[in-house]
Design an enzyme around this catalytic site. Structure first.
Site, short mmCIF file in Angstrom:
data_model
loop_
_atom_site.label_atom_id
_atom_site.label_comp_id
_atom_site.label_asym_id
_atom_site.label_seq_id
_atom_site.Cartn_x
_atom_site.Cartn_y
_atom_site.Cartn_z
CB CYS A 145 0.28 7.05 11.46
SG CYS A 145 0.92 8.65 10.96
CB CYS A 167 6.48 -4.51 9.26
SG CYS A 167 7.65 -3.65 10.39
CB CYS A 219 2.36 -0.77 13.63
SG CYS A 219 2.38 -0.29 12.00
CD GLU A 269 -2.99 -1.14 2.18
OE1 GLU A 269 -4.20 -1.31 2.03
OE2 GLU A 269 -2.50 -0.92 3.37
CB CYS A 321 5.26 -1.22 16.62
SG CYS A 321 7.02 -1.10 16.14
CB CYS A 354 3.02 7.75 2.86
SG CYS A 354 3.60 6.65 4.25
#
Ligand code: SAH
Length: 359
Positions: free
Chosen positions: A348, A115, A122, A95, A119, A108
């Protein structure tokens, strides 16, 4: 012709074209025509490079493929933010988000599919890492936005690029895909490439410490953001597993070294999570920690809700403002950021690996 391996065209730095052509027995003077086609005409198919002879275009197709991602979905938020879901050549997806604003056009980009950092707040890491992107797959995100959104009104003089700012804040940890990320950024920054100014490019890391000295040694003026999210190890390790490997002291020392070496001011991102890291005590501890640095800025980001952790909530506005106030009184330059694109999960921490069923 030599048996040199094929190289995706969007991974070749402008200065590399001549030697690469020469190594293949091709005429080096074609490099300028190639660069013009790629980064002034913004072609996405070699057949569109009509200044080049047909036979040469066929060679380019075979030796320097343009790996154009497929636009699988395009979601437009109420605030004008657009999230693109792109299909890569191996079937994986990433994305990327474009954020138009008055006089500005920010994109962005992602550096990895998924990932590994985990975290807690996220979405990108909720299913782990699938793979790192190659340099051209990072550049291709910009090329796709250029193809979709460049218009006579928003093209910049010189290169005709519609973007004004790039943030490497999408899916993935850029310092764990260092080489491909830096190659992509150098290409996007190159004068004979898209010519996007280094100070308009921001890299964000969750704190992979070895990346700081490496980036400083590159001698580029890229902006660096660091996801901090907590003022001490006890709390930060709970939110960000990376902290167990590189704790706060070590991270802040790397930040100070980076600023001393480059003169660049680091921005710390601090996502405010209700009842977790939003207390007055946290704000005061953060001030004490950050005051020891040569200089820095802080971006406070109220948590964007994520499906996989419904227990994590956004603090109310009064709490956000109180936190901001402590930092300002502590003479830390701070911004309270409004995340954009929330209604299409483009804010975010909301980017993630999407499966075929869209879940
Ligand atoms: N891996 C890099 C790049 C991602 S940047 C990094 O960690 O810096 C994305 C930013 O959004 C990071 O600061 C990240 O911590 C933050 N973020 C992640 N999840 C979020 C959420 N749910 N709400 C608000 N910010 C979030």
């Amino acid at each position: 012709m030599t048996e040199a391996e094929s190289r995706p065209a969007w991974s070749v730095l402008p200065d590399e074209w001549k030697p690469l052509l020469a190594a293949r027995g091709l005429r080096p003077f074609r490099a300028d025509q190639i660069l013009h086609s790629l980064y002034r005409d913004w072609i996405t198919d070699w057949d569109a490079a009509t200044t080049l002879p047909k036979e040469f275009r066929e060679t380019l197709k075979a030796e320097f493929p343009l790996r154009v991602p497929e636009v699988l979905a395009q979601d437009r938020a109420e605030d004008g933010t657009v999230k693109l879901l792109l299909g890569l050549s191996d079937g994986n997806t990433v994305e990327t988000v474009v954020i138009p604003a008055k006089g500005r056009f920010t994109q962005c980009v992602s550096t990895q599919v998924g990932c590994a950092m985990g975290c807690v707040f996220c979405a990108s890491g909720s299913r782990g890492l699938v793979r790192s992107l190659e340099a051209d797959e990072i550049v291709a995100q910009v090329m796709t936005a250029q193809r979709l959104f460049a218009s006579p009104e928003n093209r910049r003089q010189g290169s005709g690029l519609c973007l004004t700012n790039l943030v490497v804040m999408g899916m993935g940890e850029p310092f764990l895909n260092y080489d491909a990320t830096l190659r992509a950024l150098k290409l996007l920054n190159a004068g004979k490439g898209p010519n996007l100014g280094a100070r308009h490019i921001t890299l964000s890391t969750c704190g992979v410490v070895p990346g700081f000295a490496k980036l400083a040694a590159e001698g580029y003026q890229f902006e660096l953001s660091v996801s901090l999210h907590a003022p001490n190890d006890e709390l930060r390790s709970r939110l960000m597993p990376v902290n167990r490997r590189w704790p706060v002291d070590e991270l802040l020392a790397a930040c100070a070294d980076y600023t001393r070496a480059t003169g660049r001011v680091i921005t710390f991102e601090y996502t405010l999570v209700k009842g977790v890291n939003d207390s007055r005590a946290c704000a005061e501890e953060l001030v004490r920690r950050l005051r020891r640095l040569p200089s820095c800025k802080v971006n406070l980001i109220p948590l964007s809700p994520v499906d996989h952790r419904p227990d994590l909530e956004t603090p109310d506005e009064a709490t956000q403002l109180a936190f901001l106030d402590v930092l300002m009184k502590g003479r830390i330059q701070t911004m309270l950021r409004r995340s954009r694109g929330k209604d299409v999960a483009a804010a975010c921490g909301q980017l993630r690996v999407r499966m075929e069923n869209g879940k």
